[in-house]
Design a protein around this motif. Structure first.
Motif, PDB file in Angstrom:
ATOM      1  N   ILE A 409       0.926  -1.104  -0.011  1.00  0.00           N
ATOM      2  CA  ILE A 409      -0.102  -0.073   0.034  1.00  0.00           C
ATOM      3  C   ILE A 409       1.084   1.484   0.080  1.00  0.00           C
ATOM      4  CG2 ILE A 409      -1.949   1.236   1.430  1.00  0.00           C
ATOM      5  CD1 ILE A 409      -3.201  -1.472   0.913  1.00  0.00           C
ATOM      6  N   PHE A 410       0.507   2.205  -0.827  1.00  0.00           N
ATOM      7  CA  PHE A 410       1.532   3.320  -1.064  1.00  0.00           C
ATOM      8  C   PHE A 410       1.200   4.532  -0.205  1.00  0.00           C
ATOM      9  CE2 PHE A 410       2.577   0.621  -4.317  1.00  0.00           C
ATOM     10  CZ  PHE A 410       3.939   0.687  -4.299  1.00  0.00           C
ATOM     11  N   VAL A 411       2.038   5.088   0.521  1.00  0.00           N
ATOM     12  CA  VAL A 411       1.476   6.377   1.083  1.00  0.00           C
ATOM     13  C   VAL A 411       2.540   7.608   0.376  1.00  0.00           C
ATOM     14  CG1 VAL A 411       1.346   7.599   3.290  1.00  0.00           C
ATOM     15  CG2 VAL A 411       0.801   5.242   3.183  1.00  0.00           C
ATOM     16  N   CYS A 412       1.978   8.444  -0.465  1.00  0.00           N
ATOM     17  CA  CYS A 412       2.608   9.262  -0.978  1.00  0.00           C
ATOM     18  C   CYS A 412       1.961  10.656  -1.284  1.00  0.00           C
ATOM     19  CB  CYS A 412       3.199   8.942  -2.271  1.00  0.00           C
ATOM     20  SG  CYS A 412       4.000   7.109  -2.504  1.00  0.00           S
ATOM     21  N   PRO A 413       1.760  11.554  -0.096  1.00  0.00           N
ATOM     22  CA  PRO A 413       0.724  12.386  -0.220  1.00  0.00           C
ATOM     23  C   PRO A 413       1.404  13.618  -0.928  1.00  0.00           C
ATOM     24  CG  PRO A 413       1.707  12.347   1.861  1.00  0.00           C
ATOM     25  CD  PRO A 413       2.149  11.051   1.120  1.00  0.00           C
ATOM     26  N   PRO A 414       0.522  14.576  -1.258  1.00  0.00           N
ATOM     27  CA  PRO A 414       1.029  15.933  -1.956  1.00  0.00           C
ATOM     28  C   PRO A 414       2.092  16.338  -0.826  1.00  0.00           C
ATOM     29  CG  PRO A 414      -1.208  15.695  -2.185  1.00  0.00           C
ATOM     30  CD  PRO A 414      -0.867  14.514  -1.243  1.00  0.00           C
ATOM     31  N   LEU A 415       3.141  16.840  -1.387  1.00  0.00           N
ATOM     32  CA  LEU A 415       4.348  17.681  -0.684  1.00  0.00           C
ATOM     33  C   LEU A 415       3.836  18.659   0.234  1.00  0.00           C
ATOM     34  CD1 LEU A 415       7.148  16.991  -3.340  1.00  0.00           C
ATOM     35  CD2 LEU A 415       5.905  15.256  -1.858  1.00  0.00           C
ATOM     36  N   ILE A 416       2.754  19.114   0.066  1.00  0.00           N
ATOM     37  CA  ILE A 416       2.406  20.408   0.701  1.00  0.00           C
ATOM     38  C   ILE A 416       1.491  19.913   2.018  1.00  0.00           C
ATOM     39  CG2 ILE A 416       2.205  22.177  -1.102  1.00  0.00           C
ATOM     40  CD1 ILE A 416      -0.962  21.332  -1.313  1.00  0.00           C
ATOM     41  N   ILE A 417       1.341  18.500   2.335  1.00  0.00           N
ATOM     42  CA  ILE A 417       0.604  18.222   3.575  1.00  0.00           C
ATOM     43  C   ILE A 417       1.325  18.599   4.729  1.00  0.00           C
ATOM     44  CG2 ILE A 417       2.041  15.972   3.876  1.00  0.00           C
ATOM     45  CD1 ILE A 417      -0.725  14.510   4.317  1.00  0.00           C
ATOM     46  N   THR A 418       0.382  18.931   5.704  1.00  0.00           N
ATOM     47  CA  THR A 418       0.897  19.287   7.120  1.00  0.00           C
ATOM     48  C   THR A 418       1.102  18.245   7.923  1.00  0.00           C
ATOM     49  OG1 THR A 418      -1.116  19.744   7.954  1.00  0.00           O
ATOM     50  CG2 THR A 418      -0.217  21.596   6.815  1.00  0.00           C
ATOM     51  N   GLU A 419       1.874  18.560   8.912  1.00  0.00           N
ATOM     52  CA  GLU A 419       2.050  17.421  10.123  1.00  0.00           C
ATOM     53  C   GLU A 419       0.501  17.100  10.691  1.00  0.00           C
ATOM     54  OE1 GLU A 419       5.379  18.321  12.551  1.00  0.00           O
ATOM     55  OE2 GLU A 419       4.626  16.923  14.099  1.00  0.00           O
ATOM     56  N   ALA A 420      -0.169  17.940  10.851  1.00  0.00           N
ATOM     57  CA  ALA A 420      -1.617  17.611  11.408  1.00  0.00           C
ATOM     58  C   ALA A 420      -2.383  16.844  10.471  1.00  0.00           C
ATOM     59  CB  ALA A 420      -2.286  18.961  11.642  1.00  0.00           C
ATOM     60  N   GLN A 421      -2.412  17.061   8.987  1.00  0.00           N
ATOM     61  CA  GLN A 421      -3.137  16.488   8.165  1.00  0.00           C
ATOM     62  C   GLN A 421      -2.483  14.978   8.035  1.00  0.00           C
ATOM     63  OE1 GLN A 421      -2.649  19.161   4.833  1.00  0.00           O
ATOM     64  NE2 GLN A 421      -4.457  19.847   4.914  1.00  0.00           N
ATOM     65  N   LEU A 422      -1.313  14.832   8.147  1.00  0.00           N
ATOM     66  CA  LEU A 422      -0.745  13.436   7.998  1.00  0.00           C
ATOM     67  C   LEU A 422      -1.094  12.705   8.985  1.00  0.00           C
ATOM     68  CD1 LEU A 422       1.325  11.637   6.573  1.00  0.00           C
ATOM     69  CD2 LEU A 422       2.964  12.002   8.293  1.00  0.00           C
ATOM     70  N   THR A 423      -1.104  13.145  10.501  1.00  0.00           N
ATOM     71  CA  THR A 423      -1.308  12.319  11.602  1.00  0.00           C
ATOM     72  C   THR A 423      -2.882  11.950  11.455  1.00  0.00           C
ATOM     73  OG1 THR A 423       0.319  13.867  12.750  1.00  0.00           O
ATOM     74  CG2 THR A 423      -1.322  12.455  14.222  1.00  0.00           C
ATOM     75  N   GLU A 424      -3.625  12.757  10.985  1.00  0.00           N
ATOM     76  CA  GLU A 424      -5.041  12.243  10.946  1.00  0.00           C
ATOM     77  C   GLU A 424      -5.247  11.232  10.139  1.00  0.00           C
ATOM     78  OE1 GLU A 424      -7.456  15.857   9.856  1.00  0.00           O
ATOM     79  OE2 GLU A 424      -9.264  14.548   9.528  1.00  0.00           O
ATOM     80  N   GLU A 425      -4.636  11.448   8.819  1.00  0.00           N
ATOM     81  CA  GLU A 425      -5.049  10.328   8.054  1.00  0.00           C
ATOM     82  C   GLU A 425      -4.144   8.711   8.268  1.00  0.00           C
ATOM     83  OE1 GLU A 425      -6.698  10.586   5.420  1.00  0.00           O
ATOM     84  OE2 GLU A 425      -7.115  12.780   5.987  1.00  0.00           O
ATOM     85  N   MET A 426      -3.036   9.003   9.111  1.00  0.00           N
ATOM     86  CA  MET A 426      -2.466   7.730   9.600  1.00  0.00           C
ATOM     87  C   MET A 426      -3.035   7.237  10.585  1.00  0.00           C
ATOM     88  SD  MET A 426      -0.039   7.658   7.433  1.00  0.00           S
ATOM     89  CE  MET A 426       1.322   6.680   7.686  1.00  0.00           C
ATOM     90  N   GLU A 427      -4.019   7.898  11.322  1.00  0.00           N
ATOM     91  CA  GLU A 427      -5.002   7.111  12.154  1.00  0.00           C
ATOM     92  C   GLU A 427      -5.861   6.247  11.402  1.00  0.00           C
ATOM     93  OE1 GLU A 427      -6.578  10.355  14.780  1.00  0.00           O
ATOM     94  OE2 GLU A 427      -4.565  10.656  15.717  1.00  0.00           O
ATOM     95  N   LYS A 428      -6.467   6.875  10.390  1.00  0.00           N
ATOM     96  CA  LYS A 428      -7.076   5.700   9.497  1.00  0.00           C
ATOM     97  C   LYS A 428      -6.392   4.565   9.095  1.00  0.00           C
ATOM     98  CE  LYS A 428      -9.325   9.987   7.412  1.00  0.00           C
ATOM     99  NZ  LYS A 428      -9.644  10.474   6.114  1.00  0.00           N
ATOM    100  N   MET A 429      -5.273   4.636   8.811  1.00  0.00           N
ATOM    101  CA  MET A 429      -4.527   3.419   8.332  1.00  0.00           C
ATOM    102  C   MET A 429      -3.978   2.553   9.353  1.00  0.00           C
ATOM    103  SD  MET A 429      -0.945   3.516   5.786  1.00  0.00           S
ATOM    104  CE  MET A 429      -1.040   2.208   4.785  1.00  0.00           C
ATOM    105  N   ASP A 430      -4.007   3.135  10.599  1.00  0.00           N
ATOM    106  CA  ASP A 430      -3.856   2.163  11.557  1.00  0.00           C
ATOM    107  C   ASP A 430      -4.989   1.587  11.905  1.00  0.00           C
ATOM    108  OD1 ASP A 430      -2.501   1.341  14.058  1.00  0.00           O
ATOM    109  OD2 ASP A 430      -2.925   3.231  15.145  1.00  0.00           O
ATOM    110  N   GLU A 431      -6.116   2.154  11.860  1.00  0.00           N
ATOM    111  CA  GLU A 431      -7.480   1.406  12.106  1.00  0.00           C
ATOM    112  C   GLU A 431      -7.684   0.363  10.860  1.00  0.00           C
ATOM    113  OE1 GLU A 431     -10.508   4.353  12.213  1.00  0.00           O
ATOM    114  OE2 GLU A 431     -12.280   2.491  11.796  1.00  0.00           O
TER     115      GLU A 431
END
Ligand code: PLP
Length: 441
Positions: A409-431
């Protein structure tokens, strides 16, 4: 058209890449901004793959939009033989970003034809025919680039073009040999490559083509010394070294070009995707001054109607300026660190995570049935039960949009993503990885 009509017409009239056409369910997209896109019902989706790892600067960037509009007002097109300001500006900007050994750019429409033309340039320059590339690689879907490609997407083109030779990648995680150090791994892979070049007849080999960091085939980061070692083999036998930076280039790995991570300078660099970030399509081959000079009195037998399309180059100029203006490299390195930490956490926590590989905002999670045996969750080239699609579907249900390849599974978000946005998304992936642990192993 209504949202439903758009979807129905997409299914009825548009052939979809790399897919069985029955049962597709494309999302009609109404608008997009930053790292998000929206359907007509107002649902917001987070783009965690930058579409096809090309939307490095996200959606709706006003600088890029304005530059395109300005070029539309001046003129949209003038043939490649004329000197267009946006074309020459972008070429100079690219050469200025590259090491001093680089001199000129040949522009293409995208990544596949960048690689097609790089191979032609290497063949013309050396007068040789054979081309080396790796098994775990994707270089494009057109005939030449498809023959360069080592993974199963090359199969429909086979038996293929004679003289296209494949070699093994430094895929240490799946190597049956246990290496004691990176250096030992490097020596092993380089010795094998050198031996293979000798068996093929070094004076017949025009080029060695590698994705600097393998993208779609699993974010394979070469061990220390590997790329300089490939360079040495090229120098020893007069072979052109081509780095395909179509996916890994343009700040994705925390450096403007991925080869800058490895103390190596290739002869040709192919690029596309992040040079225009999807606003208009463009690709190209950056060529060393030495090879470019060869064509001062030899015909460069390459040509495309849209080579250096002024509109695409205007978008390119705006993108390259924006990388600097918005300190994109700093953001990639900062948020990339957080991404790496999260992925390492997943590897510790989840039974299904065999390996995680990451550099900058370029990463993947490799899923296994068993961490010890490393048995892949789906076998190479086969997933009859659609397990990986189901996992991507679980992410999609949480509006985390990405894709899979084999058991990754690839995680390659736009390079403008913020730390907060990334953290929110990684919680979904964790789940979702938790569900895979419980229900898919
Ligand atoms: N090279 C690499 C490393 C790629 O990842 C891709 C596309 O994903 C290509 C070449 C082909 O580029 P395009 O699809 O723009 O032709």
């Amino acid at each position: 058209m209504t949202s439903q009509e758009i979807k129905e017409n997409a299914k009825k009239y548009v052939l979809q890449s790399w897919s069985r056409q029955g049962g597709l369910d494309p999302i009609p997209v109404e608008k997009a901004e930053g790292i998000y896109f929206y359907d007509y019902d107002g649902n917001r989706y987070t783009d965690m793959s930058s579409q096809l790892v090309n939307m490095n600067l996200g959606y709706g960037n006003p600088d890029i939009g304005e530059a395109i509009k300005k070029q539309v007002d001046q003129y949209c097109f003038i043939g490649p033989s004329f000197a267009a300001e946006s074309r020459v500006t972008l070429a100079k900007m690219i050469i200025d970003l590259l090491p001093d050994t680089f001199g000129k750019v040949f522009f293409t429409n995208a990544g596949a034809d960048a690689n097609e033309n790089a191979i032609k340039i290497a063949r013309m320059y050396t007068g040789r025919k054979k081309i080396f590339s790796r098994y775990r690689s994707y270089h494009g879907s057109s005939f030449g680039a498809g023959n360069l490609t080592g993974e199963p997407r090359r199969y429909p083109l086979e038996p293929g073009i004679p003289g296209f030779i494949k070699f093994f990648d430094p895929y240490i995680y799946r190597e049956p040999i246990e290496f004691k150090s990176e250096e030992e791994a490097t020596n092993y892979y380089l010795a094998k490559l050198r031996e293979q070049v000798i068996y093929e007849g070094p004076d017949q080999v025009a080029a060695i083509v590698i994705e600097t960091i393998t993208g779609s085939n699993g974010i394979i980061i070469p061990p220390k010394g590997y790329l300089p070692g490939v360079r040495k083999i090229c120098d020893e036998f007069g072979i052109v070294m081509i780095c395909d930076e179509v996916m890994a280039g343009w700040a994705r790995t925390g450096k403007m070009f991925a080869f800058e991570n490895f103390d190596v300078v290739p002869d040709l660099v192919t690029f596309a995707k992040g040079v225009t970030c999807g606003y208009v399509q463009l690709g190209g081959v950056a060529v060393s001054s030495k090879i470019a000079a060869y064509f001062d009195d030899h015909v460069l037998s390459c040509g495309l109607t849209y080579s250096g399309h002024p509109l695409a180059c205007a978008a390119g100029v705006a993108c390259v300026n924006y990388y600097t203006k918005a300190n994109i490299l700093d953001n990639v390195n900062k948020v990339g660190k957080v991404l790496g930490e999260k992925l390492e956490e997943f590897k510790e926590k989840h039974a299904c995570v065999g390996d995680v590989r990451y550099i900058g905002l370029f990463s993947c999670v490799e899923l296994v049935k068993d961490k010890k045996t490393k048995e892949a969750l789906v076998s190479y080239g086969k997933d009859p039960e659609g397990i990986m699609s189901k996992i991507v579907g679980l992410l999609k249900a949480r509006k985390f949009m990405t894709y899979s390849h084999e058991n990754m599974i690839f995680v390659c978000p736009p390079l403008i993503i913020t730390e907060a946005q990334l953290t929110e998304e990684m919680e979904k992936m964790d789940e979702v990885l938790g569900i895979v642990d419980r229900e898919f192993l």
